[in-house]
Scaffold this active site. Sequence first.
Site, short mmCIF file in Angstrom:
data_model
loop_
_atom_site.label_atom_id
_atom_site.label_comp_id
_atom_site.label_asym_id
_atom_site.label_seq_id
_atom_site.Cartn_x
_atom_site.Cartn_y
_atom_site.Cartn_z
N HIS A 139 0.87 -1.17 0.00
CA HIS A 139 0.00 0.00 0.00
C HIS A 139 0.92 1.23 0.00
CE1 HIS A 139 -2.84 2.94 1.78
NE2 HIS A 139 -3.82 2.10 1.49
N ASP A 216 3.07 -4.67 8.00
CA ASP A 216 1.80 -3.97 7.89
C ASP A 216 0.69 -5.03 7.92
OD1 ASP A 216 -0.48 -2.63 7.19
OD2 ASP A 216 0.27 -1.88 5.26
N GLN A 219 -4.49 -5.52 6.58
CA GLN A 219 -5.43 -6.45 5.96
C GLN A 219 -5.41 -7.81 6.65
OE1 GLN A 219 -7.66 -5.66 3.66
NE2 GLN A 219 -6.89 -3.60 3.27
N LYS A 242 -10.62 -1.27 10.10
CA LYS A 242 -10.79 -2.48 9.28
C LYS A 242 -11.10 -3.72 10.13
CE LYS A 242 -7.52 -0.85 5.76
NZ LYS A 242 -8.32 -0.19 4.74
N CYS A 382 -4.70 2.53 -3.70
CA CYS A 382 -3.46 2.97 -3.06
C CYS A 382 -2.33 1.97 -3.28
CB CYS A 382 -3.66 3.25 -1.58
SG CYS A 382 -4.87 4.54 -1.26
#
Lengths: 426, 162
Positions: A139, A216, A219, A242, A382
């Site tokens: 991202h 990261d 997700q 999220k 993104c």
Amino acid sequence: MTATGSSTLPGLLPDLEVIRKDFPILSRRLADDRPLVYLDSANTSQKPQCVIDAMVDHLERHNANVARAMHQLGAESSEAFEAARDKVAAFLNAPSRDEVIFTKNASEALNLVANTLAWARGPLEVAEGDRVVITQMEHHSNIVPWQLLTQRTGADLRWFGLTDDGQLDLSDIDELITERTKVVSLTWVSNMLGTINPVAEIARRAHEVGAIVVVDASQAAPQLPVDVQASGADVVVFTGHKVTGPTGIGVLWGKRELLDQLPPFLGGGEMIETVTMERSTYAGIPHKFEAGTPPIVEAVGLGAAVDYLGAIGLDNIHRHEQAITGYLLEGLATVPGVTVLGPLDPTLRGGAVSFEVDGVHPHDVSQLLDSFGIAVRAGHHCAKPAHKRFGVQSSTRASSYLYTTPAEVDAFVEGIIATQKYFKVA
Amino acid sequence: MSVDLDSLYQEIILDHYRNPHHAGLRDPFESEVHHVNPTCGDEITLRVHLDGEPGHETVSDVSYDAEGCSISQAAASVMADLVIGQQVDEALRKHQAFLELMQSRGTIEPDEEVLEDGIAFAGVSKFPARVKCALLGWMAFKDATSTILAGTASTTTPEENR
């Protein structure tokens, strides 16, 4: 919407209709009295009633600033805020609650790491001649902070490429991860391709050369059990909105020995030990990295959200996501002119599926689906470099979550076929 | 199918999308610009060629290479139709009329005398997310033309912006 015959898919959450009732927005009717089919959860998830209630209750009954107010409400608010930290620590299997830092979002968390590594002195410092390694599927929030860091310090930015089926190309790992490499930062699950990356394996290689591993999990945290200790990472970040929590709050988990060595990020109230006009000394973690009044009610909401996911069970949610994603991939495979970007095996991927429809631009796909009440995302998500890798400028992305039903997937696939007919490409 | 959707995707827009007019990059030109819609990645490279005495220039050619949705592609096609052969001030007047139409949220009745096929985009103004798509080519035209008139035009697009 009720699940029909396809509700017998193995792996679906057994009480799906009950879970759906936890999310008030899922009963919304849209224009033309269409029921909402929400397939944009990788963008932001919907919120269960318990999260909404926890936030409203805090604002109605316990609102006060934290750690500064000596009164009863101040104590209640501080307790609620710090209880949220405990809940997040448990959600991540963090060895210590003090290693959980609240930020504004995942982007701020990544910027915190990238900036403090530029300002650090001693072994952590990233300087000219050092190397930072990222991947082509990141991202933008895990690309730009590292570009800024390497441009400012004269360090070298390198990245793992991608294979044709949307996996990390690890064939040149020995050239990328070398004695010069100070940081390896990668996504756990791609927001565009859905790919689940071998984080522990890459962390092991990075640690062999003494590099710091930043992951990261924006997700991953919604749909996989995230055990920061098993991940092998030194830093793991994710965002609240999220994981069925509110916007305005993100989380940075980092190993204590790393966080203790990093200099402060933002200066202000709460992050200090003492201040004189000449200089200051700083609080220990987590407060060292939490300058100013924090997102209090957002933390309360996030705490309720991770409790909610924990009660359902991340293993169960992961199985549900795999079942729904497999069903969605099967559905798209029946439509000529549709090309999926990323792994086609649902066991290798998360619940975000990006695709192209021959002859129809993603904006137009998304617009048509919206007219049927189906919410998806269109654009570059993104992740412009990942799109460029696959020779496309943009894509349409359908992303499911624990409340997604097979009937919604059916409606989505029918919507794609209707879109092709509208634009006369099928 | 909803009425709104058909007001967005007028047949005339879909026709221009399938068969864009004046597409492709041509010589001669005095200015080339590259515009992107950062939210979705739509892009256009656009060239403008002006002829005539200073203060009385005519738009002799507009050529472009665009990648984007039906609305952005069709808008560039209609724009090229509208401005080629016009006096610069008249072309910029059309730009202003189209901009006002797009920002009207469906409240302006467009002037067919000025905008011709462009009136088909009136429905787009009711979809705020799509207004930028319709304006991409028009903004590129305004930018390219303004830089020629100001004497600051560039005739090359830096490679990294492509």
